[in-house]
Design a protein around this motif. Structure first.
Motif, PDB file in Angstrom:
ATOM      1  N   VAL A  67     -12.023 -18.887   4.660  1.00  0.00           N
ATOM      2  CA  VAL A  67     -12.078 -17.982   5.812  1.00  0.00           C
ATOM      3  C   VAL A  67     -10.795 -18.117   6.627  1.00  0.00           C
ATOM      4  N   THR A  68     -10.292 -17.013   7.103  1.00  0.00           N
ATOM      5  CA  THR A  68      -9.200 -17.004   8.073  1.00  0.00           C
ATOM      6  C   THR A  68      -9.660 -16.259   9.315  1.00  0.00           C
ATOM      7  N   VAL A  69      -9.546 -16.901  10.470  1.00  0.00           N
ATOM      8  CA  VAL A  69      -9.813 -16.276  11.753  1.00  0.00           C
ATOM      9  C   VAL A  69      -8.489 -16.176  12.490  1.00  0.00           C
ATOM     10  N   ASP A  70      -8.101 -14.964  12.827  1.00  0.00           N
ATOM     11  CA  ASP A  70      -6.818 -14.701  13.485  1.00  0.00           C
ATOM     12  C   ASP A  70      -7.107 -14.198  14.891  1.00  0.00           C
ATOM     13  N   TYR A  71      -6.816 -15.027  15.889  1.00  0.00           N
ATOM     14  CA  TYR A  71      -7.105 -14.669  17.275  1.00  0.00           C
ATOM     15  C   TYR A  71      -5.806 -14.558  18.068  1.00  0.00           C
ATOM     16  N   ASP A  72      -5.618 -13.408  18.713  1.00  0.00           N
ATOM     17  CA  ASP A  72      -4.427 -13.157  19.518  1.00  0.00           C
ATOM     18  C   ASP A  72      -4.799 -13.237  20.998  1.00  0.00           C
ATOM     19  N   PRO A  73      -4.359 -14.283  21.725  1.00  0.00           N
ATOM     20  CA  PRO A  73      -4.701 -14.424  23.143  1.00  0.00           C
ATOM     21  C   PRO A  73      -3.829 -13.547  24.030  1.00  0.00           C
ATOM     22  N   ALA A  74      -3.926 -12.229  23.841  1.00  0.00           N
ATOM     23  CA  ALA A  74      -3.040 -11.290  24.527  1.00  0.00           C
ATOM     24  C   ALA A  74      -3.495 -10.975  25.942  1.00  0.00           C
ATOM     25  N   GLY A  75      -4.671 -11.447  26.335  1.00  0.00           N
ATOM     26  CA  GLY A  75      -5.217 -11.145  27.653  1.00  0.00           C
ATOM     27  C   GLY A  75      -6.493 -10.335  27.532  1.00  0.00           C
ATOM     28  N   SER A  76      -7.360 -10.474  28.525  1.00  0.00           N
ATOM     29  CA  SER A  76      -8.678  -9.853  28.462  1.00  0.00           C
ATOM     30  C   SER A  76      -8.614  -8.328  28.372  1.00  0.00           C
ATOM     31  N   GLY A  77      -7.781  -7.721  29.209  1.00  0.00           N
ATOM     32  CA  GLY A  77      -7.680  -6.268  29.188  1.00  0.00           C
ATOM     33  C   GLY A  77      -7.224  -5.765  27.829  1.00  0.00           C
ATOM     34  N   ALA A  78      -6.226  -6.423  27.264  1.00  0.00           N
ATOM     35  CA  ALA A  78      -5.745  -6.048  25.934  1.00  0.00           C
ATOM     36  C   ALA A  78      -6.832  -6.245  24.892  1.00  0.00           C
ATOM     37  N   GLY A  79      -7.598  -7.317  25.029  1.00  0.00           N
ATOM     38  CA  GLY A  79      -8.661  -7.580  24.071  1.00  0.00           C
ATOM     39  C   GLY A  79      -9.751  -6.525  24.104  1.00  0.00           C
ATOM     40  N   ARG A  80     -10.159  -6.134  25.307  1.00  0.00           N
ATOM     41  CA  ARG A  80     -11.190  -5.093  25.402  1.00  0.00           C
ATOM     42  C   ARG A  80     -10.673  -3.771  24.840  1.00  0.00           C
ATOM     43  N   ASP A  81      -9.421  -3.428  25.146  1.00  0.00           N
ATOM     44  CA  ASP A  81      -8.838  -2.190  24.625  1.00  0.00           C
ATOM     45  C   ASP A  81      -8.735  -2.236  23.101  1.00  0.00           C
ATOM     46  N   THR A  82      -8.288  -3.365  22.578  1.00  0.00           N
ATOM     47  CA  THR A  82      -8.133  -3.516  21.132  1.00  0.00           C
ATOM     48  C   THR A  82      -9.467  -3.355  20.420  1.00  0.00           C
ATOM     49  N   PHE A  83     -10.521  -3.948  21.000  1.00  0.00           N
ATOM     50  CA  PHE A  83     -11.839  -3.855  20.389  1.00  0.00           C
ATOM     51  C   PHE A  83     -12.353  -2.416  20.439  1.00  0.00           C
ATOM     52  N   MET A  84     -12.148  -1.739  21.553  1.00  0.00           N
ATOM     53  CA  MET A  84     -12.589  -0.348  21.661  1.00  0.00           C
ATOM     54  C   MET A  84     -11.835   0.547  20.680  1.00  0.00           C
ATOM     55  N   GLU A  85     -10.575   0.234  20.456  1.00  0.00           N
ATOM     56  CA  GLU A  85      -9.765   1.035  19.536  1.00  0.00           C
ATOM     57  C   GLU A  85     -10.085   0.755  18.071  1.00  0.00           C
ATOM     58  N   GLY A  86     -10.878  -0.286  17.822  1.00  0.00           N
ATOM     59  CA  GLY A  86     -11.232  -0.620  16.448  1.00  0.00           C
ATOM     60  C   GLY A  86     -10.192  -1.430  15.721  1.00  0.00           C
ATOM     61  N   ALA A  87      -9.273  -2.067  16.462  1.00  0.00           N
ATOM     62  CA  ALA A  87      -8.214  -2.857  15.842  1.00  0.00           C
ATOM     63  C   ALA A  87      -8.581  -4.331  15.707  1.00  0.00           C
ATOM     64  N   SER A  88      -9.770  -4.725  16.142  1.00  0.00           N
ATOM     65  CA  SER A  88     -10.212  -6.108  16.003  1.00  0.00           C
ATOM     66  C   SER A  88     -11.702  -6.132  15.672  1.00  0.00           C
ATOM     67  N   ASP A  89     -12.124  -7.244  15.048  1.00  0.00           N
ATOM     68  CA  ASP A  89     -13.532  -7.417  14.695  1.00  0.00           C
ATOM     69  C   ASP A  89     -14.356  -7.922  15.867  1.00  0.00           C
TER      70      ASP A  89
END
Length: 362
Positions: A67-89
């Motif tokens: 298993v590989t888990v790739d986590y980018d600590p780009a900030g909460s706002g970026a994380g929520r946007d990324t998840f909404m855009e479908g770019a993260s699991d």
């Protein structure tokens, strides 16, 4: 980008030992028995979770070498946007989605009618950190903290600071208040505290974006800590795990001043109710910032792991589910406590989180 992608070879020894010592709640296989779990999942968001994610990823990949888990600590706002855009699991966020965001949002990797799972699995105090020569700690009440960051209190020997610190050698020195430059859940939690505990001073409502110009801005928790540490007469706010050797403030709660600690942070979470009108798997907490309960530290960051209840594709759903179950387990919470100084969640909260995680499908 500062991505967290730790392989088994660099797993933290103490964390790995903790995980490998027993079978976790999510029944992950360890050691020579081997693991059949494999896949690659991407997460993004909270930088406050950064140290905890390093521990979680290291231990989880030790137990599951494929298993590989790739986590980018780009900030909460970026994380929520990324998840909404479908770019993260999955996402890490220092606040839950608002009701309006949930109602209007289309989450890219979720099935069309899926709800969102929000799990408060990282609990940490937010430290008020400062740098003053020969001063290691200060007692500050909510109005004074709000006045400093609002720019109303501008000198370290101000009577408001001196009143609660009569024995401190406060210098005649300008205060430089440092805030986050990015959209930050840490900022949202900090400003939520200021607005709730000192509304007569802090007129702005909670927001992840600093509400006015002034002071000095820095990127991420590490940027705030570096800016405060490299200055003189500086003060800021950051995840307590990053406080290091900086001076820190004890905060007035009722008739006492409470220093930050994992135990004091956990106390306010257990004393606060869940948000109303949410789906069963949405465990967003409504923090009581104005409590006067003894031993409670009110400037707390509750950071969420966010996932789809139902994914549009079954690919890697099992990995997401098992990773979140590990984070919620006693072993995962202990790993974060060791690696990041966070507060382990209560057993009752763990039970609810596990029920929500079990509902994840694809």
């Amino acid at each position: 980008m500062n991505r967290i992608r730790t392989t088994a070879a660099v797993a933290l020894a103490a964390v790995a030992a903790s995980v490998l010592s027993s079978c976790a709640v999510n029944e992950m296989s360890t050691g020579d028995t081997g693991s059949t779990l494999d896949g690659y999942v991407v997460g993004a968001g909270s930088s406050a979770q950064g140290a905890a994610q390093q521990s979680w990823v290291a231990a989880f990949q030790t137990a599951h070498p494929a298993v590989t888990v790739d986590y980018d600590p780009a900030g909460s706002g970026a994380g929520r946007d990324t998840f909404m855009e479908g770019a993260s699991d999955f996402a890490g966020s220092d606040r839950a989605y608002t009701a309006d965001e949930l109602a209007e949002g289309r989450f890219g990797r979720c099935a069309p009618d899926s709800t969102v799972i929000e799990l408060p699995l990282y609990i940490s105090p937010i430290a008020v950190v400062f740098r003053l020569d020969d001063v290691d700690t200060l007692d500050l009440d909510p109005a004074t903290i709000a006045g400093i960051f609002a720019g109303d209190i501008t000198d370290w020997n101000d009577p408001a600071i001196a009143a609660t610190n009569p024995e401190a050698a406060l210098p005649d020195l300008p205060i430089t208040a440092v805030h986050r430059s990015d959209d930050s859940g840490t900022t949202e939690n900090f400003t939520d505290y200021l607005h709730a505990a000192a509304p007569e001073v802090w007129e702005w409502e909670a927001d992840g974006v600093w509400p006015f110009s002034g002071g000095e801005a820095a990127q991420g928790n590490s940027g705030v800590v570096d800016t405060v540490g490299n200055g003189v007469g500086t003060i800021g706010y950051a995840d307590a795990s990053r406080a290091g050797d900086l001076g820190t403030a004890a905060v007035r709660v009722g008739d006492e001043f409470v220093s930050f600690s994992p135990e004091a942070a956990a106390a306010i979470v257990d004393a606060s109710p869940l948000e109303e009108r949410r789906a069963d798997g949405d465990l967003a907490i409504s923090l009581d910032r104005t409590t006067e309960q003894a031993g409670v530290y009110p400037i707390v960051l509750v950071s969420y792991l966010i996932a789809c209840e139902q994914y549009a594709s079954p690919r890697n759903v099992e990995v997401v589910r098992e990773y979140l179950a590990y984070i919620a387990s006693e072993e995962g919470q202990r790993a974060a406590a060791v690696g990041a100084g966070s507060a382990p969640i209560s057993e009752s909260l763990r039970e609810r989180a596990m029920q929500a995680i079990e509902s994840i499908s694809g």
